[in-house]
Design a protein around this motif. Structure first.
Motif, PDB file in Angstrom:
ATOM      1  N   SER A  60       0.847  -1.201   0.000  1.00  9.91           N
ATOM      2  CA  SER A  60       0.000   0.000   0.000  1.00  9.91           C
ATOM      3  C   SER A  60       0.877   1.244   0.000  1.00  9.91           C
ATOM      4  O   SER A  60       0.563   2.248  -0.635  1.00  9.91           O
ATOM      5  CB  SER A  60      -0.961   0.009   1.188  1.00  9.91           C
ATOM      6  N   ARG A  61       2.017   1.163   0.693  1.00  8.05           N
ATOM      7  CA  ARG A  61       2.917   2.329   0.714  1.00  8.05           C
ATOM      8  C   ARG A  61       3.631   2.498  -0.628  1.00  8.05           C
ATOM      9  O   ARG A  61       3.639   3.575  -1.204  1.00  8.05           O
ATOM     10  CB  ARG A  61       3.939   2.175   1.836  1.00  8.05           C
ATOM     11  N   VAL A  62       4.193   1.403  -1.104  1.00  6.37           N
ATOM     12  CA  VAL A  62       5.011   1.534  -2.315  1.00  6.37           C
ATOM     13  C   VAL A  62       4.163   1.993  -3.507  1.00  6.37           C
ATOM     14  O   VAL A  62       4.629   2.707  -4.393  1.00  6.37           O
ATOM     15  CB  VAL A  62       5.775   0.205  -2.570  1.00  6.37           C
ATOM     16  N   ARG A  63       2.859   1.631  -3.491  1.00  8.18           N
ATOM     17  CA  ARG A  63       1.995   2.009  -4.621  1.00  8.18           C
ATOM     18  C   ARG A  63       1.089   3.199  -4.306  1.00  8.18           C
ATOM     19  O   ARG A  63       0.271   3.576  -5.127  1.00  8.18           O
ATOM     20  CB  ARG A  63       1.078   0.829  -5.002  1.00  8.18           C
ATOM     21  N   CYS A  64       1.154   3.722  -3.075  1.00 10.32           N
ATOM     22  CA  CYS A  64       0.180   4.725  -2.627  1.00 10.32           C
ATOM     23  C   CYS A  64      -1.238   4.212  -2.848  1.00 10.32           C
ATOM     24  O   CYS A  64      -2.090   4.901  -3.431  1.00 10.32           O
ATOM     25  CB  CYS A  64       0.374   6.056  -3.352  1.00 10.32           C
ATOM     26  N   ASP A  65      -1.467   3.023  -2.409  1.00  6.01           N
ATOM     27  CA  ASP A  65      -2.749   2.349  -2.608  1.00  6.01           C
ATOM     28  C   ASP A  65      -3.653   2.658  -1.406  1.00  6.01           C
ATOM     29  O   ASP A  65      -3.320   2.300  -0.277  1.00  6.01           O
ATOM     30  CB  ASP A  65      -2.473   0.842  -2.721  1.00  6.01           C
ATOM     31  N   GLU A  66      -4.777   3.296  -1.668  1.00 12.39           N
ATOM     32  CA  GLU A  66      -5.626   3.744  -0.558  1.00 12.39           C
ATOM     33  C   GLU A  66      -6.725   2.763  -0.173  1.00 12.39           C
ATOM     34  O   GLU A  66      -7.547   3.050   0.684  1.00 12.39           O
ATOM     35  CB  GLU A  66      -6.239   5.101  -0.903  1.00 12.39           C
ATOM     36  N   ARG A  67      -6.740   1.600  -0.799  1.00 11.65           N
ATOM     37  CA  ARG A  67      -7.782   0.628  -0.441  1.00 11.65           C
ATOM     38  C   ARG A  67      -7.614   0.185   1.016  1.00 11.65           C
ATOM     39  O   ARG A  67      -6.484   0.040   1.492  1.00 11.65           O
ATOM     40  CB  ARG A  67      -7.712  -0.583  -1.379  1.00 11.65           C
ATOM     41  N   ASP A  68      -8.727  -0.032   1.679  1.00 13.17           N
ATOM     42  CA  ASP A  68      -8.728  -0.406   3.093  1.00 13.17           C
ATOM     43  C   ASP A  68      -8.163  -1.830   3.252  1.00 13.17           C
ATOM     44  O   ASP A  68      -8.760  -2.795   2.775  1.00 13.17           O
ATOM     45  CB  ASP A  68     -10.181  -0.347   3.603  1.00 13.17           C
ATOM     46  N   ILE A  69      -7.007  -1.953   3.931  1.00 16.61           N
ATOM     47  CA  ILE A  69      -6.356  -3.268   3.981  1.00 16.61           C
ATOM     48  C   ILE A  69      -7.045  -4.234   4.959  1.00 16.61           C
ATOM     49  O   ILE A  69      -6.700  -5.405   5.018  1.00 16.61           O
ATOM     50  CB  ILE A  69      -4.836  -3.173   4.316  1.00 16.61           C
ATOM     51  N   ILE A  70      -8.004  -3.739   5.718  1.00 21.00           N
ATOM     52  CA  ILE A  70      -8.752  -4.631   6.612  1.00 21.00           C
ATOM     53  C   ILE A  70      -9.783  -5.431   5.818  1.00 21.00           C
ATOM     54  O   ILE A  70     -10.150  -6.542   6.184  1.00 21.00           O
ATOM     55  CB  ILE A  70      -9.474  -3.811   7.728  1.00 21.00           C
ATOM     56  N   LYS A  71     -10.206  -4.866   4.697  1.00 21.44           N
ATOM     57  CA  LYS A  71     -11.276  -5.507   3.917  1.00 21.44           C
ATOM     58  C   LYS A  71     -10.769  -6.765   3.212  1.00 21.44           C
ATOM     59  O   LYS A  71      -9.711  -6.744   2.571  1.00 21.44           O
ATOM     60  CB  LYS A  71     -11.817  -4.537   2.862  1.00 21.44           C
TER      61      LYS A  71
END
Ligand code: SF4
Length: 352
Positions: A148-159
């Motif tokens: 999520s950091r390396v891609r700036c991925d804002e998807r909720d990682i809990i889901k």
């Protein structure tokens, strides 16, 4: 999700891994049984703590047949202190399935491994990639965080949907060789460089030049995770009833929290000394002396126990032996053979 090319992470990760991998007792082996045991232990426990348990467990149960044959109480004793005991019960269940269906061997197909009790997509990915070099990812919270950091991925990682999507995205770029090492590189980058709390070590990171969170100054905002549900607080009174050198233990129900494990008396709510005496009397026992054991706390995933404890010496508890799930046990036998959950550690100190 942006168009970040995950494939560009692979070569730098493998080069970094060759130079920086952690030396761990379960590293460098291709035995799926040992990889499985280590991965299950590591799910909720720190690496340092796992090392000792792993050595003890694999010495007592060196293979699937030995695990399938182990007595339930002995299994709980081996697991004592690791917590989340359903992991141990599922290990044995899976070993029994492998004895029945796969001649005592870990199956080779990913779907078969993933269908075993207690083995989810992450563990199946770790086993199949490390033991068999199958090009499958092993996506856990660590991997979700670093990607999520390396891609700036804002998807909720809990889901669960995010986890599933990331797994599919990684599957598309997994290399045909060294997939196990790549998964372990991700694990190690997550554990030693791109840390969950505090400042990540971007200066040591193999992805520093491509990392979008670093480029845009958004590291502290990622990963995106919705707040975990607050734990329920339960007040409990723990009563250690002793009859000379024997202790009254109770076996918990076969389902639910700490299922099937032995414990001292565990009563809902805080009780005072007089209430505790009355309670012991209501069990048909004669309390001679009562002493406070103080307060303690134990944190489970969804519940916190806030406990007050008492030690009660009774005249003769022999009538209670083997009755209604109660067992009168010699102190020495508790030390040697009974698995008492670490939740009670504060109150069972003098048994150790
Ligand atoms: S550069 Fe920093 S933030 Fe980005 S993946 Fe590496 S350690 Fe994490």
């Amino acid at each position: 999700m942006n168009e970040f090319d995950l494939a560009q992470l692979i070569a730098p990760a493998l080069v970094w891994y060759d130079a920086n991998k952690r030396i761990l007792p379960w590293r460098g082996i291709r035995d799926p049984y040992r990889i499985w045991i280590s991965e299950i232990m590591l799910q909720q426990t720190r690496v340092e703590a796992v090392k000792e348990y792993y050595a003890r467990f694999t010495a007592a149960c060196p293979d699937i047949a030995a695990l399938a044959a182990i007595d339930d109480d002995a299994l709980m004793k081996l697991w004592q202190g690791l917590g989340y005991y359903s992991r141990a019960r599922n290990l044995k269940k899976a070993a029994l399935v492998m004895m029945e269906r796969y001649e005592g061997q870990m199956p080779h197909a990913y779907d078969e491994v993933a269908s075993l009790p207690g083995i989810g997509a992450y563990t199946a990915g770790a086993i199949c990639s490390i033991a068999y070099d199958l090009p499958v990812p092993a996506v856990d919270g660590n991997v979700l965080r670093i990607l999520s950091r390396v891609r700036c991925d804002e998807r909720d990682i809990i889901k669960e949907a995010t986890k599933k999507a990331v797994r599919t995205e990684l599957l598309a770029v997994m290399p045909m060789h060294r997939s196990g090492e790549l998964n372990q590189a991700f694990m190690d980058i997550g554990a030693t460089v791109c840390l969950p709390n505090g400042e990540p070590g971007c200066g040591e990171c193999p992805w520093a030049v491509v990392c979008l969170a670093k480029k845009t100054g958004r590291i502290s905002e990622l990963p995106n995770r919705k707040k975990a549900k607050k734990r329920r607080i339960e007040e409990r009174t723990i009563i250690v009833i002793r009859d000379g050198e024997r202790v009254l233990l109770h076996k918990r129900p076969p389902k639910g929290l700490l299922a099937g494990l032995y414990e001292p008396l565990n009563i809902e709510g805080y009780k005072g000394e007089q209430e505790t005496r009355d309670l012991v009397r209501s069990l048909g026992l004669d309390p001679l002396h009562i002493a406070s054991l103080g307060e303690a706390k134990h944190i489970f995933s969804h519940i916190e126990w806030h406990m007050k404890g008492y030690a009660v010496r009774v005249a003769d508890a022999a009538d209670y032996a083997d009755k209604d799930g109660y067992l009168l046990v010699e102190k020495q036998r508790i030390i040697e053979g009974f698995s008492i959950p670490s939740a009670y550690a504060a109150y069972m100190r003098d048994m150790r």
